[in-house]
Write a protein that holds these residues in place. Sequence first.
Motif, mmCIF file in Angstrom:
data_model
loop_
_atom_site.group_PDB
_atom_site.id
_atom_site.type_symbol
_atom_site.label_atom_id
_atom_site.label_comp_id
_atom_site.label_asym_id
_atom_site.label_seq_id
_atom_site.Cartn_x
_atom_site.Cartn_y
_atom_site.Cartn_z
ATOM 1 N N ARG A 124 120.524 30.421 70.498
ATOM 2 C CA ARG A 124 121.079 31.642 69.546
ATOM 3 C C ARG A 124 120.390 31.426 68.288
ATOM 4 N N VAL A 125 120.671 29.894 67.621
ATOM 5 C CA VAL A 125 120.437 29.847 66.272
ATOM 6 C C VAL A 125 119.090 30.068 66.004
ATOM 7 N N HIS A 126 117.920 29.824 66.890
ATOM 8 C CA HIS A 126 116.643 29.844 66.646
ATOM 9 C C HIS A 126 116.251 31.549 66.569
ATOM 10 N N GLU A 127 116.954 31.860 67.526
ATOM 11 C CA GLU A 127 116.576 33.479 67.806
ATOM 12 C C GLU A 127 116.995 34.220 66.459
ATOM 13 N N ALA A 128 118.136 33.624 65.801
ATOM 14 C CA ALA A 128 118.695 34.470 64.519
ATOM 15 C C ALA A 128 117.832 34.175 63.405
ATOM 16 N N VAL A 129 117.023 33.141 63.474
ATOM 17 C CA VAL A 129 116.217 32.496 62.421
ATOM 18 C C VAL A 129 114.943 33.422 62.298
ATOM 19 N N PRO A 160 108.785 24.631 58.449
ATOM 20 C CA PRO A 160 108.178 25.975 58.184
ATOM 21 C C PRO A 160 108.633 26.679 59.636
ATOM 22 N N VAL A 161 108.686 28.062 59.364
ATOM 23 C CA VAL A 161 108.816 28.967 60.322
ATOM 24 C C VAL A 161 107.432 29.612 60.201
ATOM 25 N N LEU A 162 106.481 29.255 61.141
ATOM 26 C CA LEU A 162 105.201 29.694 61.022
ATOM 27 C C LEU A 162 104.933 31.340 62.014
ATOM 28 N N PRO A 163 103.806 31.868 61.176
ATOM 29 C CA PRO A 163 103.535 33.357 61.673
ATOM 30 C C PRO A 163 103.249 32.934 63.331
ATOM 31 N N GLY A 164 103.973 33.973 64.266
ATOM 32 C CA GLY A 164 103.611 33.517 65.553
ATOM 33 C C GLY A 164 104.651 32.692 66.301
ATOM 34 N N ASP A 165 105.547 32.265 65.669
ATOM 35 C CA ASP A 165 106.533 31.217 66.281
ATOM 36 C C ASP A 165 107.350 31.953 67.319
ATOM 37 N N THR A 166 107.545 31.297 68.383
ATOM 38 C CA THR A 166 108.237 31.719 69.464
ATOM 39 C C THR A 166 109.624 31.121 69.439
ATOM 40 N N LEU A 167 110.704 31.362 70.255
ATOM 41 C CA LEU A 167 111.787 30.556 70.250
ATOM 42 C C LEU A 167 111.549 29.045 70.798
ATOM 43 N N ASP A 168 110.709 28.832 71.683
ATOM 44 C CA ASP A 168 110.186 27.550 72.013
ATOM 45 C C ASP A 168 109.429 26.690 70.995
ATOM 46 N N THR A 169 108.496 27.446 70.214
ATOM 47 C CA THR A 169 107.944 26.565 69.362
ATOM 48 C C THR A 169 108.706 26.342 68.165
ATOM 49 N N LEU A 170 109.450 27.156 67.790
ATOM 50 C CA LEU A 170 110.277 26.840 66.520
ATOM 51 C C LEU A 170 111.425 25.881 66.941
ATOM 52 N N GLN A 175 113.738 20.434 66.690
ATOM 53 C CA GLN A 175 114.333 19.274 67.492
ATOM 54 C C GLN A 175 113.808 18.158 67.091
ATOM 55 N N ALA A 176 112.261 18.108 66.678
ATOM 56 C CA ALA A 176 111.224 16.995 66.443
ATOM 57 C C ALA A 176 112.056 16.118 65.229
ATOM 58 N N VAL A 177 112.871 16.805 64.316
ATOM 59 C CA VAL A 177 113.197 16.040 63.041
ATOM 60 C C VAL A 177 114.756 15.914 63.397
ATOM 61 N N GLU A 178 115.441 16.233 64.169
ATOM 62 C CA GLU A 178 116.837 15.970 64.438
ATOM 63 C C GLU A 178 117.286 14.548 64.637
ATOM 64 N N GLY A 179 116.478 13.920 65.460
ATOM 65 C CA GLY A 179 116.878 12.243 65.664
ATOM 66 C C GLY A 179 116.875 11.472 64.457
ATOM 67 N N ASP A 180 115.657 11.449 63.648
ATOM 68 C CA ASP A 180 115.913 10.731 62.484
ATOM 69 C C ASP A 180 116.788 11.096 61.459
ATOM 70 N N LEU A 181 117.025 12.552 61.266
ATOM 71 C CA LEU A 181 117.837 13.196 60.362
ATOM 72 C C LEU A 181 119.281 12.745 60.808
ATOM 73 N N MET A 182 119.698 12.655 61.811
ATOM 74 C CA MET A 182 121.103 12.146 62.388
ATOM 75 C C MET A 182 121.220 10.457 62.082
ATOM 76 N N LEU A 183 120.058 9.918 62.466
ATOM 77 C CA LEU A 183 120.113 8.207 62.253
ATOM 78 C C LEU A 183 120.347 7.991 60.635
ATOM 79 N N ARG A 184 119.703 8.867 59.802
ATOM 80 C CA ARG A 184 119.632 8.673 58.287
ATOM 81 C C ARG A 184 121.148 8.889 58.059
ATOM 82 N N ALA A 185 121.639 10.096 58.717
ATOM 83 C CA ALA A 185 123.211 10.249 58.024
ATOM 84 C C ALA A 185 124.204 9.321 58.759
ATOM 85 N N VAL A 186 123.929 8.789 59.754
ATOM 86 C CA VAL A 186 125.004 7.711 60.428
ATOM 87 C C VAL A 186 124.964 6.589 59.637
#
Length: 196
Positions: A124-129, A160-170, A175-186
Motif C-alpha cells: 500500500r505504501v509503494h502504491e501511494a508513492v 529515485p522513483v523512475l518513469p515507468g516504475d511499477t509496484l514491483d520495481t519500486l 527493499q534493496a536499501v532496507e537491510g543496511d539502513l536497519m543495520l546502521r540504525a541498530v
Amino acid sequence: MRLGFLASHGGSAARHLTAACRAGELAAMPAVLISNNSRSPALAWARDAGLSTAHLSSAGYPAPDDLDRAILEALTAAGADTLVLSGYMRELGPRVLGHYAGRVVNIHPSLLPRHGGRGMYGDRVHEAVLASGDDESGATVHLVTQGIDEGPVLAQARVPVLPGDTLDTLKARVQAVEGDLMLRAVRGLATSVTAT
Ligand SMILES: Nc1nc2c(c(=O)[nH]1)N[C@@H](CN(C=O)c1ccc(C(=O)N[C@@H](CCC(=O)O)C(=O)O)cc1)CN2
Ligand SMILES: NCC(=O)N[C@@H]1O[C@H](COP(=O)([O-])[O-])[C@@H](O)[C@H]1O
C-alpha cells in the motif's frame, strides 16, 4: 545487546541483522522472534536459525492488554533488551512500549512522514508513492512510540522513483536499501547502550 524481533511475514530485517551478528558486523545477539502469523516465513526461518520463537496474536489473546502482556513476557523471558519491528503489521501496546522505551525501532518503506500512519503498510505504501507522483522514495528507521509511524526518525535512505516504475520495481529498489539502513540504525543504538 540482545535483540527481540517482531515480524508478520518474511522478517527480512531480522534475517539481515542476524547475519550481521553472526558475521561479527554487529555486537548483538539475536534472541527471539515473535509473530502474529503462525504461517509466517519469518517464524520458520527463526526456528531453523536457532532463535526462540513465539506465535502470539489476537486469535490467542482477543483482549489487546492480554496480548500486550503476553508479548512482553515472551520478550523478557528471552532476555531481549532491544526490539526490532521487521515488517510487523500490528500496533505494539503500551506495556511493551513502556518497558522498552527508547529501545524499539521500526522500518517503514517510505520517507516518513510521507506515506505513513494507520493503513499504510507493505505494498500500500509503494502504491501511494506511485500515485502521488513523488520523484523519490526510500525507507525510514524510526523509534517506535504509541502513535503509528510518529516516533523520531533515526535514519533514512533515499531512492529515485523512475518513469515507468511499477509496484514491483519500486518495492525492489526500496527493499534493496532496507537491510543496511536497519543495520546502521541498530549499530547506533548499540553504541548508545555501551555509552550509558
Ligand atoms: N505502537 C506502534 N506500533 C507499531 C508501529 C508504531 O509506529 N507504533 N509501527 C508499525 C509498523 N507500521 C509501519 O511501519 C504499520 C504496521 C501496520 C499498520 C496497519 O495499519 N495495520 C492494520 C492491520 C494490518 C494487518 O493486520 O495486516 C491495522 O492496524 O489496522 C500501519 C503501519 C508496527 N506497530
Ligand atoms: N509499515 C510497515 C511496513 O510496511 N514494513 C515493510 O514491510 C515489508 C516487510 O517485508 P518482509 O516481511 O519481507 O520483511 C518491508 O518492506 C518493510 O519496510
